[in-house]
Design an enzyme around this catalytic site. Structure first.
Site, PDB file in Angstrom:
ATOM      1  N   ASP A  48       0.825  -1.208   0.000  1.00  0.00           N
ATOM      2  CA  ASP A  48       0.000   0.000   0.000  1.00  0.00           C
ATOM      3  C   ASP A  48       0.861   1.262   0.000  1.00  0.00           C
ATOM      4  OD1 ASP A  48      -2.363   1.385  -0.023  1.00  0.00           O
ATOM      5  OD2 ASP A  48      -2.790   1.124   2.116  1.00  0.00           O
ATOM      6  N   HIS A  65       2.366   3.438  -9.025  1.00  0.00           N
ATOM      7  CA  HIS A  65       2.136   2.006  -9.277  1.00  0.00           C
ATOM      8  C   HIS A  65       3.308   1.411 -10.058  1.00  0.00           C
ATOM      9  CE1 HIS A  65      -1.722   2.410  -7.520  1.00  0.00           C
ATOM     10  NE2 HIS A  65      -2.257   3.105  -8.503  1.00  0.00           N
ATOM     11  N   LEU A 159       9.794 -21.114  -4.662  1.00  0.00           N
ATOM     12  CA  LEU A 159       8.914 -20.165  -3.969  1.00  0.00           C
ATOM     13  C   LEU A 159       7.490 -20.235  -4.519  1.00  0.00           C
ATOM     14  CD1 LEU A 159       8.529 -17.554  -2.144  1.00  0.00           C
ATOM     15  CD2 LEU A 159       9.073 -16.245  -4.205  1.00  0.00           C
TER      16      LEU A 159
HETATM   17  C1  IPE Z   1      -5.514  -2.710  -0.281  1.00  0.00           C
HETATM   18  O1  IPE Z   1      -5.159  -1.380  -0.385  1.00  0.00           O
HETATM   19  C2  IPE Z   1      -5.488  -3.358  -1.631  1.00  0.00           C
HETATM   20  C3  IPE Z   1      -4.161  -3.506  -2.232  1.00  0.00           C
HETATM   21  C4  IPE Z   1      -3.030  -3.175  -1.706  1.00  0.00           C
HETATM   22  C5  IPE Z   1      -4.161  -4.111  -3.536  1.00  0.00           C
HETATM   23  P1  IPE Z   1      -6.255  -0.225  -0.537  1.00  0.00           P
HETATM   24  O2  IPE Z   1      -5.481   1.031  -0.666  1.00  0.00           O
HETATM   25  O3  IPE Z   1      -7.195  -0.548  -1.628  1.00  0.00           O
HETATM   26  O4  IPE Z   1      -7.021  -0.317   0.850  1.00  0.00           O
HETATM   27  P2  IPE Z   1      -7.873   0.779   1.622  1.00  0.00           P
HETATM   28  O5  IPE Z   1      -8.873   1.319   0.646  1.00  0.00           O
HETATM   29  O6  IPE Z   1      -6.935   1.843   2.074  1.00  0.00           O
HETATM   30  O7  IPE Z   1      -8.472   0.042   2.770  1.00  0.00           O
HETATM   31  C1  IPE Z   2      -1.549   0.259  -3.412  1.00  0.00           C
HETATM   32  O1  IPE Z   2      -1.324   1.626  -3.418  1.00  0.00           O
HETATM   33  C2  IPE Z   2      -1.797  -0.299  -4.789  1.00  0.00           C
HETATM   34  C3  IPE Z   2      -3.185  -0.733  -5.025  1.00  0.00           C
HETATM   35  C4  IPE Z   2      -4.170  -0.677  -4.168  1.00  0.00           C
HETATM   36  C5  IPE Z   2      -3.449  -1.275  -6.345  1.00  0.00           C
HETATM   37  P1  IPE Z   2      -2.522   2.664  -3.401  1.00  0.00           P
HETATM   38  O2  IPE Z   2      -2.908   2.972  -4.807  1.00  0.00           O
HETATM   39  O3  IPE Z   2      -3.622   2.168  -2.550  1.00  0.00           O
HETATM   40  O4  IPE Z   2      -1.835   3.917  -2.761  1.00  0.00           O
HETATM   41  P2  IPE Z   2      -2.458   4.919  -1.697  1.00  0.00           P
HETATM   42  O5  IPE Z   2      -2.955   4.078  -0.567  1.00  0.00           O
HETATM   43  O6  IPE Z   2      -3.555   5.661  -2.380  1.00  0.00           O
HETATM   44  O7  IPE Z   2      -1.313   5.780  -1.314  1.00  0.00           O
HETATM   45 MG    MG Z   3      -4.061   2.381  -0.585  1.00  0.00          MG
END
Ligand code: IPE
Ligand code: IPE
Ligand code: MG
Length: 275
Positions: A48, A65, A159
């Protein structure tokens, strides 16, 4: 010492320097310093913070990303190098479809590019890829790429890399319940035959150990519908680093933190490893 403290304080105040939440340890030591009997068998990571990483740099979220896939590449290699048995990464949740069309599109193209560029090396490293989630709900090109990757690496014995993609934990539980209900209806299984083992055998992670260590980056402290069954007794490490900056040193800190935990599983004291 004072300068170091001041730097840390400024970093905390302005969020410039990602900081590990729990035990600050040296990151210089090699992985070999970790006792092998205290290595988790199954590590799950909620990757995240890509969007916030990009935001902090005045870049579009999609750049975050893209940078995140670089971090992922190294964390997979490290898991392989350090002898982790299973690594499960949260790549895209069923809830992530609610993001803008542009962002979902960018994530889907990145996914295709990722599989195209990584599959040869992963296969060569004997990595077995399994997708956890609703593969049929993916757009055709992405579905084809992941189905091919799974088929190609099915016989690999290194793995176990599980990629949670179009994954929702509750959906996984509902799916298992439906399969068991069908088996009961068909007379193959008695209702009392549904025990924890029978239930676990219908999850995407059938046959794998439960998650030992769950890592979430970016400072959020929630599961976000990730592996609710498999993390029932997982140790959790929350790291403030945004995912694109999560590197081997950060990973090692999490593994050290795990190695120092006492896992009791309801007993008065721990037995054997992690005691
Ligand atoms: C969880 O992260 C999903 C992934 C890392 C793929 P999100 O960014 O979607 O989660 P919330 O919305 O903060 O709970
Ligand atoms: C995690 O990073 C990747 C996915 C959920 C696909 P985020 O896109 O959720 O990044 P933040 O949480 O908005 O910083
Ligand atoms: Mg996120």
């Amino acid at each position: 010492m004072f300068a170091e403290r001041l730097g840390k304080l400024l970093g905390d105040l302005f969020g410039a320097k990602p900081k590990y939440i729990t035990v600050p340890v040296s990151t210089a030591a090699p992985a070999q310093a970790l006792p092998p009997d205290r290595l988790p068998r199954h590590v799950a990571i909620i990757m995240d913070g890509n969007g916030r990483w990009a935001n902090a740099r005045n870049l579009p979220r999609t750049a975050g990303h893209a940078a995140g896939t670089e971090a992922l590449r190294d964390i997979i290699r490290a898991s392989d190098d350090w002898g982790i048995e299973c690594l499960t990464i949260y790549a895209f949740s069923t809830e992530n479809w609610a993001r803008s069309k542009d962002e979902v599109g960018a994530l889907m193209s990145l996914l295709l590019r990722y599989f195209a560029s990584e599959i040869d090396e992963l296969d060569e490293k004997n990595v077995r890829i399994l997708i956890l989630g609703d593969v049929d709900g993916l757009p055709a090109p992405q579905r084809e790429a992941v189905v091919n990757a799974m088929a190609r690496t099915r016989g690999n014995t290194g793995l176990k890399l599980n990629i949670a993609l179009n994954y929702g934990g509750r959906a996984e539980l509902v799916r298992a319940a439906r399969t068991l209900a069908r088996r009961v209806q068909a007379g193959e299984l008695a209702p009392d035959g549904i025990d924890e083992a029978a239930f676990a055998a219908e999850l995407y992670t059938a046959g794998m150990p439960d998650v030992d260590l769950l890592i979430r980056t970016s400072g959020e402290m929630r599961l976000s519908n990730f592996l609710p069954w498999q993390t029932a007794y997982a140790e959790m490490v929350f790291d403030r680093t945004y995912w694109p900056d999560f590197d081997r040193a950060a990973y090692l800190r999490a593994l050290r933190e795990y190695a120092g935990r006492s896992r009791r599983f309801g007993k008065e004291k721990a037995e054997g490893s992690n005691g």
